[in-house]
Write a protein that holds these residues in place. Structure first.
Motif, PDB file in Angstrom:
ATOM      1  N   ALA A   1       0.834  -1.205   0.000  1.00  0.00           N
ATOM      2  CA  ALA A   1       0.000   0.000   0.000  1.00  0.00           C
ATOM      3  C   ALA A   1       0.871   1.259   0.000  1.00  0.00           C
ATOM      4  O   ALA A   1       0.610   2.213  -0.749  1.00  0.00           O
ATOM      5  CB  ALA A   1      -0.932  -0.004   1.208  1.00  0.00           C
ATOM      6  N   LEU A   2       1.922   1.263   0.812  1.00  0.00           N
ATOM      7  CA  LEU A   2       2.826   2.422   0.850  1.00  0.00           C
ATOM      8  C   LEU A   2       3.549   2.610  -0.479  1.00  0.00           C
ATOM      9  O   LEU A   2       3.747   3.739  -0.926  1.00  0.00           O
ATOM     10  CB  LEU A   2       3.845   2.276   1.969  1.00  0.00           C
ATOM     11  CG  LEU A   2       3.326   2.497   3.378  1.00  0.00           C
ATOM     12  CD1 LEU A   2       4.406   2.187   4.389  1.00  0.00           C
ATOM     13  CD2 LEU A   2       2.824   3.908   3.559  1.00  0.00           C
ATOM     14  N   THR A   3       3.930   1.514  -1.109  1.00  0.00           N
ATOM     15  CA  THR A   3       4.612   1.609  -2.400  1.00  0.00           C
ATOM     16  C   THR A   3       3.680   2.217  -3.449  1.00  0.00           C
ATOM     17  O   THR A   3       4.106   3.025  -4.269  1.00  0.00           O
ATOM     18  CB  THR A   3       5.118   0.220  -2.842  1.00  0.00           C
ATOM     19  OG1 THR A   3       5.975  -0.295  -1.824  1.00  0.00           O
ATOM     20  CG2 THR A   3       5.870   0.305  -4.147  1.00  0.00           C
ATOM     21  N   GLY A   4       2.419   1.833  -3.425  1.00  0.00           N
ATOM     22  CA  GLY A   4       1.448   2.427  -4.352  1.00  0.00           C
ATOM     23  C   GLY A   4       1.281   3.917  -4.137  1.00  0.00           C
ATOM     24  O   GLY A   4       1.267   4.706  -5.088  1.00  0.00           O
ATOM     25  N   ILE A   5       1.187   4.314  -2.877  1.00  0.00           N
ATOM     26  CA  ILE A   5       1.069   5.746  -2.572  1.00  0.00           C
ATOM     27  C   ILE A   5       2.344   6.480  -2.982  1.00  0.00           C
ATOM     28  O   ILE A   5       2.289   7.583  -3.522  1.00  0.00           O
ATOM     29  CB  ILE A   5       0.761   5.952  -1.072  1.00  0.00           C
ATOM     30  CG1 ILE A   5      -0.625   5.378  -0.745  1.00  0.00           C
ATOM     31  CG2 ILE A   5       0.829   7.422  -0.695  1.00  0.00           C
ATOM     32  CD1 ILE A   5      -0.921   5.311   0.738  1.00  0.00           C
ATOM     33  N   MET A   6       3.493   5.843  -2.749  1.00  0.00           N
ATOM     34  CA  MET A   6       4.764   6.461  -3.134  1.00  0.00           C
ATOM     35  C   MET A   6       4.856   6.650  -4.644  1.00  0.00           C
ATOM     36  O   MET A   6       5.387   7.651  -5.108  1.00  0.00           O
ATOM     37  CB  MET A   6       5.944   5.623  -2.651  1.00  0.00           C
ATOM     38  CG  MET A   6       6.201   5.744  -1.189  1.00  0.00           C
ATOM     39  SD  MET A   6       7.630   4.785  -0.722  1.00  0.00           S
ATOM     40  CE  MET A   6       6.888   3.185  -0.464  1.00  0.00           C
ATOM     41  N   ALA A   7       4.343   5.690  -5.396  1.00  0.00           N
ATOM     42  CA  ALA A   7       4.371   5.817  -6.852  1.00  0.00           C
ATOM     43  C   ALA A   7       3.546   7.016  -7.297  1.00  0.00           C
ATOM     44  O   ALA A   7       3.977   7.797  -8.157  1.00  0.00           O
ATOM     45  CB  ALA A   7       3.843   4.539  -7.503  1.00  0.00           C
ATOM     46  N   ILE A   8       2.389   7.197  -6.691  1.00  0.00           N
ATOM     47  CA  ILE A   8       1.548   8.347  -7.021  1.00  0.00           C
ATOM     48  C   ILE A   8       2.260   9.646  -6.677  1.00  0.00           C
ATOM     49  O   ILE A   8       2.297  10.582  -7.472  1.00  0.00           O
ATOM     50  CB  ILE A   8       0.193   8.244  -6.294  1.00  0.00           C
ATOM     51  CG1 ILE A   8      -0.603   7.059  -6.836  1.00  0.00           C
ATOM     52  CG2 ILE A   8      -0.601   9.537  -6.428  1.00  0.00           C
ATOM     53  CD1 ILE A   8      -1.818   6.700  -6.008  1.00  0.00           C
TER      54      ILE A   8
END
Length: 150
Positions: free
Chosen positions: A59-66
């Protein structure tokens, strides 16, 4: 500048999420006196911890990508400040994991095998927490480097 702070907050959330998940893992093992039961439950509970923290990390990686895609091209920041904050976050996480595990390691009823398994679990958890909480800071520093080379 705001994007940098957002990535530092994500780093802190990753560490806090990992520490909470590790705390639950250790609390489920606390009080088990039978060595065989402890070792079998340790495997199950560590897999549960790794799964929960894996979900947090994804989940954090997805937010970081955004956030990374939204970082402005002219980003600049006070890098030593962000690194100092990141090092404090990592120190907090590593000390938390150590002190949670220390009770089991210092228990005179714990066998050498139990202590060895808990030490390995502590080291793997520390790697996981450092990796997921370090990812946002690495992305941030990479973006600054890319922008400074333009």
């Amino acid at each position: 500048m705001l994007e940098g702070w957002f990535l530092v907050v994500l780093s802190a959330l990753g560490m806090i999420g990992g520490v909470v998940a590790y705390k639950r893992y250790v609390s489920r093992l606390d009080g088990i006196t039978d060595e065989e039961e402890f070792l079998s439950r340790n495997d199950q509970e560590f897999k549960r911890f790794a799964g929960k923290y894996g979900i947090i990390g994804i989940a954090l990686t997805g937010i970081m990508a955004i956030v990374t895609f939204r970082i402005s091209p002219g980003i600049s920041a006070d890098v030593p400040l962000f690194l100092a904050i990141f090092l404090l976050i990592v120190l907090f996480g590593l000390l938390s994991i150590y002190f949670m595990t220390a009770d089991i390691l210092r228990d005179p009823r714990s066998s050498a095998r139990v202590k060895k398994d808990m030490t390995y679990s502590m080291i793997i958890a520390a790697w996981m927490l450092t990796a997921f909480s370090g990812l946002p800071v690495g992305i941030f520093l990479g973006m600054i480097e890319l922008n400074s080379n333009r």
